[in-house]
Motif scaffolding. Sequence first.
Motif, short mmCIF file in Angstrom:
data_model
loop_
_atom_site.label_atom_id
_atom_site.label_comp_id
_atom_site.label_asym_id
_atom_site.label_seq_id
_atom_site.Cartn_x
_atom_site.Cartn_y
_atom_site.Cartn_z
N PHE B 27 24.01 41.77 32.38
CA PHE B 27 23.82 42.17 33.37
C PHE B 27 22.89 43.37 33.41
O PHE B 27 22.23 43.68 34.56
N LEU B 32 23.26 40.46 36.56
CA LEU B 32 24.39 38.84 35.88
C LEU B 32 25.69 39.54 35.58
O LEU B 32 26.10 40.01 34.55
N ILE B 33 26.65 38.86 36.97
CA ILE B 33 28.32 39.98 36.28
C ILE B 33 28.47 37.99 35.87
O ILE B 33 28.50 37.19 36.19
N HIS B 89 26.78 40.07 43.85
CA HIS B 89 28.32 39.82 42.32
C HIS B 89 29.19 39.22 42.75
O HIS B 89 30.17 38.42 41.58
N PHE B 230 35.62 44.32 28.72
CA PHE B 230 34.28 44.79 30.79
C PHE B 230 34.45 46.37 30.26
O PHE B 230 34.16 46.95 31.44
N VAL B 231 35.90 46.44 29.72
CA VAL B 231 36.37 48.04 29.67
C VAL B 231 35.58 48.56 28.81
O VAL B 231 34.53 50.24 29.36
N VAL B 233 31.97 47.74 28.52
CA VAL B 233 31.31 47.68 29.05
C VAL B 233 31.27 48.78 30.41
O VAL B 233 30.19 49.61 29.98
N ILE B 234 32.02 49.19 30.73
CA ILE B 234 32.21 50.33 32.14
C ILE B 234 32.38 52.16 31.26
O ILE B 234 31.01 52.52 31.52
N VAL B 238 27.39 50.43 31.77
CA VAL B 238 26.66 49.37 32.18
C VAL B 238 25.20 49.08 31.99
O VAL B 238 24.75 49.99 31.98
N MET B 291 40.11 54.51 30.24
CA MET B 291 38.54 54.64 31.33
C MET B 291 39.02 55.40 32.22
O MET B 291 38.53 55.91 32.66
N LEU B 295 36.22 57.47 33.07
CA LEU B 295 35.65 57.24 34.64
C LEU B 295 36.19 58.64 35.81
O LEU B 295 35.08 58.89 36.92
N PRO B 299 31.94 58.63 36.10
CA PRO B 299 31.75 57.20 37.19
C PRO B 299 30.58 56.13 37.26
O PRO B 299 30.86 55.23 36.48
N GLN B 300 29.32 57.10 36.60
CA GLN B 300 28.97 55.60 35.96
C GLN B 300 28.79 54.82 34.47
O GLN B 300 28.03 54.55 33.48
#
Lengths: 328, 308
Positions: B27, B32-33, B89, B230-231, B233-234, B238, B291, B295, B299-300
């Motif tokens: 990413f 790319l996702i 995306h 994914f969690v 990565v968030i 990212v 998560m 967030l 948020p980032q």
Amino acid sequence: MTDSRLPTGVALITLILLAGVPLSLYYAGHIFWLDIFTRAVVLAIAAASLNLMLGFAGLASFGHAAYLGIGAYAVGVPAYYETYGGGGMIASYSGWWHLGLALGASALFAAVTGAISLRTRGIHFIMITMAFGQMLFYLLVSIDEYGADDGMTVDLTSQFSHVDLSDPVMLFGICYGSLLLLLLLQYRLKHSHFGRILAAIKQNENRTRALGVNTFYYKLTAYVLAGVICAYAGVLMANFSTFISPGMIEWTRSGELMFMVILGGTAWVFGPVVGAMIFVLLEYFLAGLTVYWHLPFGLLLILTVLLFRGGLGGMLQRIGATRGEGQS
Amino acid sequence: MIAVQTINGLQLGILLFLLSSGLTLTFGIMDLINLSHASFYMLGAFVCASLTVLTGSFLLAIVMAVPITAFIAFVVEWSIVGRLYQRDHLDQLLATFGLILVADTLVHWFWGPSGLAVPLPAWLQGQVSLGASLFDPAIVIPTYRLLVLGFGIAVALGLFWLVGYTRTGMLIRAGASNRVMLSALGVNVRLLFTGVFALGSVFAALAGMLIAPVTEASIGMGNDIIITAFVVVIIGGVGSIKGALLAALFIGLVDTFGRAFLDVLLMQIMSSQAAETAAPAISAMLIYLLMAVILVVKPQGLFPPAQR
């Protein structure tokens, strides 16, 4: 402006076929087809609700199947308690209670998760909606009382005073009528002030905000509205299949909903209906041909994305546009 | 008990890091996702399982499976994924979802519907006793878990060295901060992208190979854990490898401890019956709730990479 007669014509013909084919086959003795089409119509409602976010506001939620689950469990859980006791005041066979529970719970879930996920954009938003969907999935898997990952059967459909949902023709009629109403509502919404603002957010959120619009509230409204409508589809789904399980909200289900919307085309209010129909028919025919039906299905998905920009709706519009040029 | 669960949590964390480092790299650099990451996790497990049976050696199988999965990643990138970098995306998501369906079905066709167990060599089957500690009389840990932990840490260190201290890593970092500029400087960005995709996929495959002896290789085994990745990565932010590492270990520990000890903790504040019903439900949602909380505050994510 492009010529929109072709897409409109296709939409009308599809709507007529969607009602005519299953009902005439049903009365000709092929009862099974009514099931296929009821499923298509219910999924069309769910996909259309997703389009409210995706097509209208450009919000790519990848956890939308969660709302199907909320709606379905809002039917299954009260009915389960009514049959086997317990559950306190939740227990009921009443359809109005199921509906109220589904809409209330989905609105609450959408408001909370939406308020968090809408603080982010783009790829974050996709991943977070996906994660919230999985959260609900694992929650349902962990509750043994509701059958954990095996799910549970809905012994008695939601009870209304004048309507019997266990009658397949009646159920189909309700689903079909709901779809028509929803499409009408979406068409009106798209050309309303609210719809225009969502379209502006889709094009450029910063600019829209600079115009003095509180974009967050518009996005959250669209998010909650989409969730509530999808939960309604979930109520219909539970009454139709009389079996509910966490499997119906796994993220791959959300991916399928997304596929229906993209296949039909997001720019088109009617797109998700075409997408859902093609999906259900494909699923039926491919699954009948081979156990490996996911292979052609996956390839089709890839090809749709790589070659078919704008989905079927976009393609129809392009054909319509070139025709219009030829005539003038 | 606590020490054993800590090792379990760290092991889960290392696996999650192997998975999410590829996600966060692809990413950060290619924008790319990539859902098909889940398929490489599964492929790694299946290829490794077959090679273990074929060669009789688990370690040899891993060594052989790495180039095989890298080659598959290369083909997938060249034929499909490479065409997705310029798309939005949503298109990437759907196309790679299609790839998952294709991969699941091909594995079903090739290896059959049931799972595939990976036999471990005798010297890895035993248990290691770490002696008494403050909390436990004696800690007994399967040797293999320690090996996974050590191997994972080695790979993680290798990745940090590659990205932080080599010329390739410099290009990767440059690509992450400004692709257009990098390409204007005469770097073959397309080749770099292919390399990064293959690298990420091999990491995912390695995670699959390591877990295969514990859970066995099964169809769709990646589809659940990819969301957890994914969690990670968030939460990590990212595009950040450091964030991915810390978040992966954190999530691994929280998830493991939640499942192991939450019922005991809840019994302190509610009746044991209520605790036994609530604990599994809460621990199933724990990482997602975490998560959500993170967030709300950031948020980032915890370590958002510098703005491009």
